[in-house]
Design an enzyme around this catalytic site. Structure first.
Site, mmCIF file in Angstrom:
data_model
loop_
_atom_site.group_PDB
_atom_site.id
_atom_site.type_symbol
_atom_site.label_atom_id
_atom_site.label_comp_id
_atom_site.label_asym_id
_atom_site.label_seq_id
_atom_site.Cartn_x
_atom_site.Cartn_y
_atom_site.Cartn_z
ATOM 1 N N GLU A 1 0.776 -1.121 0.106
ATOM 2 C CA GLU A 1 0.037 -0.090 0.044
ATOM 3 C C GLU A 1 0.795 1.048 0.143
ATOM 4 O OE1 GLU A 1 -1.511 -1.513 3.331
ATOM 5 O OE2 GLU A 1 -3.258 -2.573 2.192
ATOM 6 N N TYR B 1 7.998 1.554 -7.526
ATOM 7 C CA TYR B 1 7.343 0.344 -7.301
ATOM 8 C C TYR B 1 7.240 0.017 -8.832
ATOM 9 C CZ TYR B 1 6.879 1.013 -2.345
ATOM 10 O OH TYR B 1 7.003 1.387 -0.881
HETATM 11 C C1 LIG Z 1 10.617 5.719 -1.795
HETATM 12 C C2 LIG Z 1 12.379 5.672 -1.541
HETATM 13 C C3 LIG Z 1 12.177 4.388 -0.634
HETATM 14 C C4 LIG Z 1 13.146 5.515 -2.599
HETATM 15 O O1 LIG Z 1 14.315 5.083 -2.189
HETATM 16 P P1 LIG Z 1 15.858 5.414 -3.204
HETATM 17 O O2 LIG Z 1 16.777 4.625 -2.606
HETATM 18 O O3 LIG Z 1 15.921 6.853 -3.437
HETATM 19 O O4 LIG Z 1 15.183 4.668 -4.493
HETATM 20 P P2 LIG Z 1 16.179 4.322 -5.817
HETATM 21 O O5 LIG Z 1 17.471 5.120 -5.956
HETATM 22 O O6 LIG Z 1 16.292 3.039 -5.616
HETATM 23 O O7 LIG Z 1 15.475 4.792 -6.913
HETATM 24 C C5 LIG Z 1 14.824 3.811 -8.006
HETATM 25 C C6 LIG Z 1 14.005 4.582 -8.931
HETATM 26 O O8 LIG Z 1 12.745 5.087 -8.194
HETATM 27 C C7 LIG Z 1 12.145 6.076 -9.033
HETATM 28 N N1 LIG Z 1 12.303 7.330 -8.086
HETATM 29 C C8 LIG Z 1 13.010 7.375 -6.610
HETATM 30 N N2 LIG Z 1 12.786 8.383 -6.281
HETATM 31 C C9 LIG Z 1 12.142 9.122 -6.868
HETATM 32 C C10 LIG Z 1 11.636 10.575 -7.050
HETATM 33 N N3 LIG Z 1 11.859 11.352 -5.794
HETATM 34 N N4 LIG Z 1 10.737 10.990 -7.836
HETATM 35 C C11 LIG Z 1 10.767 10.096 -9.046
HETATM 36 N N5 LIG Z 1 10.894 8.845 -9.211
HETATM 37 C C12 LIG Z 1 11.567 8.389 -8.028
HETATM 38 C C13 LIG Z 1 13.138 6.486 -10.037
HETATM 39 O O9 LIG Z 1 12.530 5.755 -11.079
HETATM 40 C C14 LIG Z 1 14.363 5.715 -9.511
HETATM 41 O O10 LIG Z 1 15.257 5.458 -10.652
HETATM 42 P P3 LIG Z 1 16.268 6.678 -10.987
HETATM 43 O O11 LIG Z 1 16.991 7.305 -10.064
HETATM 44 O O12 LIG Z 1 17.434 6.126 -11.892
HETATM 45 O O13 LIG Z 1 15.547 7.511 -11.871
HETATM 46 C C15 LIG Z 1 12.638 7.053 -0.750
HETATM 47 O O14 LIG Z 1 12.470 7.979 -1.466
HETATM 48 C C16 LIG Z 1 12.065 7.023 0.725
HETATM 49 O O15 LIG Z 1 12.825 6.482 1.758
HETATM 50 N N6 LIG Z 1 11.011 7.727 0.840
HETATM 51 C C17 LIG Z 1 10.392 7.942 2.331
HETATM 52 C C18 LIG Z 1 9.800 6.514 2.650
HETATM 53 C C19 LIG Z 1 8.808 6.093 1.770
HETATM 54 O O16 LIG Z 1 8.180 7.030 1.271
HETATM 55 N N7 LIG Z 1 8.739 4.716 1.728
HETATM 56 C C20 LIG Z 1 7.604 4.142 1.033
HETATM 57 C C21 LIG Z 1 6.197 4.081 1.690
HETATM 58 S S1 LIG Z 1 5.235 3.199 0.790
#
Ligand SMILES: CC(C)(COP(=O)(O)OP(=O)(O)OC[C@H]1O[C@@H](n2cnc3c(N)ncnc32)[C@H](O)[C@@H]1OP(=O)(O)O)[C@@H](O)C(=O)NCCC(=O)NCCS
Length: 151
Positions: free
Chosen positions: A110, A122
């Protein structure tokens, strides 16, 4: 702007990791999990909890459960200084590898409708929106999107 590729390792989370994990958790969510919730997760045989490390420092974590042939993603977050470095992708890849090895074929989670970063992440792993839980996040009345993937 995306950062340079870094060497990300993963391993099982332990209770000793929780000070670092809770800092990331507190900065990531309006209603963060407590230490007790993490400890409860780690005590469940069907739950799996991993940390991601860069040069030995914890930069993120994932918590998931394997229920029959389904993976339930329960929590994932990355430290703000290490976002867009592939840590979440590495954690999701490990989740899928571990779960597939245990017979899981589907994944579900979710996510807030407004959480673009998570939604984009995702989608990259094959998750698609299959439903909505209206006002699921009670503090803001925000809908949750229910996503599923086949592995
Ligand atoms: C969501 C989260 C876990 C992503 O972590 P991350 O380590 O930055 O993700 P990755 O580096 O593996 O990113 C992989 C891909 O996801 C997408 N992505 C990640 N962050 C993004 C952003 N801010 N905007 C758009 N796309 C994004 C992109 O496609 C990215 O690939 P790219 O960097 O080559 O463009 C991080 O932003 C986070 O901790 N958010 C707060 C907690 C949260 O919301 N958790 C999920 C709850 S459902």
């Amino acid at each position: 702007m995306a950062k340079m590729a870094v060497n990300i390792k993963t391993r099982d989370m332990t209770a000793d990791d929780l000070d670092d994990v809770l800092v990331i958790e507190g900065a990531s969510f309006q209603i963060p999990w407590s230490r007790g919730i993490f400890l409860g997760e780690m005590a469940q045989p069907f739950c799996h909890d991993l940390v991601a490390l860069v040069e030995g420092r914890i930069v993120g974590y994932i918590c998931f459960a394997i229920v029959c042939d389904e993976i339930h993603l329960r929590n994932i977050a990355v430290h703000r200084d290490w976002k867009r470095c592939g840590a979440a992708s590495e954690l999701l890849s490990r989740m899928i590898a571990i779960s597939s090895g245990k017979g899981a074929r589907y994944g579900t989670l979710e996510v807030r409708k407004s959480n673009v970063a998570a939604l984009e992440l995702y989608k990259r792993f094959g998750f698609v929106v299959e439903g909505t839980r209206p006002s699921y996040y009670s503090e803001a009345g925000e809908d949750a999107l229910i996503m599923w993937a086949n592995f």
